[in-house]
Design an enzyme around this catalytic site. Structure first.
Site, PDB file in Angstrom:
ATOM      1  N   GLY A 228     -61.656 -26.967 -31.782  1.00 33.17           N
ATOM      2  CA  GLY A 228     -60.915 -26.978 -30.533  1.00 33.17           C
ATOM      3  C   GLY A 228     -61.350 -28.076 -29.587  1.00 33.17           C
ATOM      4  O   GLY A 228     -62.007 -29.049 -29.971  1.00 33.17           O
ATOM      5  N   ASP A 253     -53.759 -24.148 -39.162  1.00 32.69           N
ATOM      6  CA  ASP A 253     -54.876 -23.512 -38.465  1.00 32.69           C
ATOM      7  C   ASP A 253     -55.732 -24.599 -37.829  1.00 32.69           C
ATOM      8  O   ASP A 253     -56.251 -25.480 -38.525  1.00 32.69           O
ATOM      9  CB  ASP A 253     -55.714 -22.679 -39.442  1.00 32.69           C
ATOM     10  CG  ASP A 253     -54.935 -21.522 -40.026  1.00 32.69           C
ATOM     11  OD1 ASP A 253     -54.284 -20.802 -39.246  1.00 32.69           O
ATOM     12  OD2 ASP A 253     -54.963 -21.347 -41.264  1.00 32.69           O
ATOM     13  N   LEU A 254     -55.898 -24.522 -36.537  1.00 27.58           N
ATOM     14  CA  LEU A 254     -56.545 -25.596 -35.780  1.00 27.58           C
ATOM     15  C   LEU A 254     -57.950 -25.887 -36.292  1.00 27.58           C
ATOM     16  O   LEU A 254     -58.809 -24.995 -36.336  1.00 27.58           O
ATOM     17  CB  LEU A 254     -56.595 -25.210 -34.296  1.00 27.58           C
ATOM     18  CG  LEU A 254     -57.272 -26.222 -33.361  1.00 27.58           C
ATOM     19  CD1 LEU A 254     -56.519 -27.547 -33.354  1.00 27.58           C
ATOM     20  CD2 LEU A 254     -57.384 -25.652 -31.944  1.00 27.58           C
ATOM     21  N   ASP A 255     -58.170 -27.138 -36.682  1.00 25.25           N
ATOM     22  CA  ASP A 255     -59.494 -27.645 -37.096  1.00 25.25           C
ATOM     23  C   ASP A 255     -60.113 -26.835 -38.238  1.00 25.25           C
ATOM     24  O   ASP A 255     -61.336 -26.740 -38.346  1.00 25.25           O
ATOM     25  CB  ASP A 255     -60.457 -27.674 -35.895  1.00 25.25           C
ATOM     26  CG  ASP A 255     -60.015 -28.652 -34.820  1.00 25.25           C
ATOM     27  OD1 ASP A 255     -59.374 -29.657 -35.156  1.00 25.25           O
ATOM     28  OD2 ASP A 255     -60.297 -28.399 -33.632  1.00 25.25           O
ATOM     29  N   GLN A 256     -59.282 -26.272 -39.080  1.00 25.50           N
ATOM     30  CA  GLN A 256     -59.783 -25.493 -40.216  1.00 25.50           C
ATOM     31  C   GLN A 256     -59.314 -26.041 -41.563  1.00 25.50           C
ATOM     32  O   GLN A 256     -59.478 -25.393 -42.590  1.00 25.50           O
ATOM     33  CB  GLN A 256     -59.352 -24.028 -40.080  1.00 25.50           C
ATOM     34  CG  GLN A 256     -59.968 -23.331 -38.878  1.00 25.50           C
ATOM     35  CD  GLN A 256     -59.551 -21.869 -38.784  1.00 25.50           C
ATOM     36  OE1 GLN A 256     -59.535 -21.149 -39.775  1.00 25.50           O
ATOM     37  NE2 GLN A 256     -59.217 -21.427 -37.580  1.00 25.50           N
TER      38      GLN A 256
END
Length: 340
Positions: A228, A253-256
């Site tokens: 994030g 999926d954010l930053d995953q």
């Protein structure tokens, strides 16, 4: 659905295709596959309609993956068209026609379409990663052409102009992204790879699904730690001794997304936020550039959310440099007693 084979005689139909028998042999997955991406509103029967069309044309499906996010349906197929019973132009037209009928966006990429790869770089205001990409490209050290730079602000247009690369601002007054315009630009420049060079906006599934495993981002932390916003600040406030950066594929999926390369640096006791950024930014550019090269050279693959370096691993710095690895102790280890 890897290795899905149709060992049946196809009935002749008056659609420009000839009847044939699909050989009942498993074709290993290679970089020579044709890639088909289907995007649209979720509905029943979509998978069956697409796969039936391929079956009727003697095409072997080597891999199939589907997902739904926020009502957006995505299906990715890697197919072997070597024994298909129609021309590439006919297959492309038929898939586009089916897409029009079902309200789907269908993209087809034959192996020959990827011989000269085109990069679209997305930016906001920070220049260091874009500059590293430009320098590698100008020195013929990238392995692809940078076709366009797209920003949600106009801050980096002068840098793009300096290298003679078209720049387009798709941002609103508040910096939000006009994704319809973005998708039109990516299509018009025939982007094979999208590189987020410190692009500070989250892309929706409508964009990400169209370019699955073809969007690379760099994040200023050693993911999965500190995802994030304000990652350097998160690291500083957590009191870490070692911080770093990560280049990864983008997912919904954010930053995953699957990690490709990472770099690390020490955090002094008295470090301030500005110092962390100064230490991290050159590593951001380096990790991103390395990840782009891995992708363009076809040396990295994604399986079940993890990347694997298929070939030439010794050509890349995936994590720590050799000097740092050599400095780490190699003993003691459970069950191994030193004889020294």
């Amino acid at each position: 659905m890897g290795g899905l084979l149709f060992d049946l005689v196809l009935e002749a139909v008056d659609d420009g295709c000839s009847p044939a028998r699909v050989p009942a042999t498993v074709v290993p997955m290679t970089s020579d596959v044709t890639e088909i991406t289907v995007i649209g509103d979720d509905d029943t029967g979509l998978v069956a309609r697409v796969t039936s069309l391929l079956f009727e044309r003697g095409i072997n499906i080597e891999d199939l993956d589907q997902a739904v996010r926020d009502g957006v349906f995505r299906m990715y197929l890697a197919v072997d068209t070597a024994e298909m019973v129609c021309t590439e132009a006919k297959l492309r037209a038929d898939l586009h026609g089916l897409g029009d009928e079902l309200g789907l966006d269908v993209q087809v990429r034959f192996p020959a379409d990827r011989e000269t790869q085109q990069i679209a770089v997305l930016v906001t205001a920070e220049s260091h990663c874009l500059e590293a990409l430009f320098e590698a490209w100008a020195n013929d050290d990238l392995g692809a052409d940078i076709g366009v730079v797209i920003g949600n602000h106009g801050s980096l247009e002068p840098l793009a102009d300096h290298y003679g690369i078209p720049f387009h601002d798709v941002g609103t007054e508040t910096g939000e992204v006009d994704e319809a315009e973005l998708l039109d630009l990516l299509a018009s420049y025939d982007a094979d790879l999208i590189v987020l060079a410190r692009f500070m906006r989250i892309l929706s599934p409508n964009v990400v699904f169209r370019y699955e495993d073809r969007i690379i981002n760099v994040h200023p932390s050693l993911l999965p730690a500190f995802p994030g916003a304000e990652a350097y600040r998160q690291a500083l406030e957590s009191g870490v001794r070692v911080a770093g950066v990560t280049a990864h594929y983008v997912t919904t999926d954010l930053d995953q997304g699957p990690i490709i390369t990472q770099r690390a640096f020490d955090v002094p006791d008295d470090a301030e936020l500005g110092e962390l950024k100064e230490r991290g930014q050159p590593l951001e550019a380096d990790a991103l550039l390395e990840a782009v090269r891995l992708h363009l050279n076809g040396d990295v693959s994604v399986h079940r959310g993890r990347t694997t370096v298929r070939e030439n691993a010794d050509r890349y710095q995936l994590g720590l440099p050799e000097e740092a690895r050599a400095a780490n102790p190699d003993r003691p280890v459970d069950g191994i007693v030193s004889e020294d």
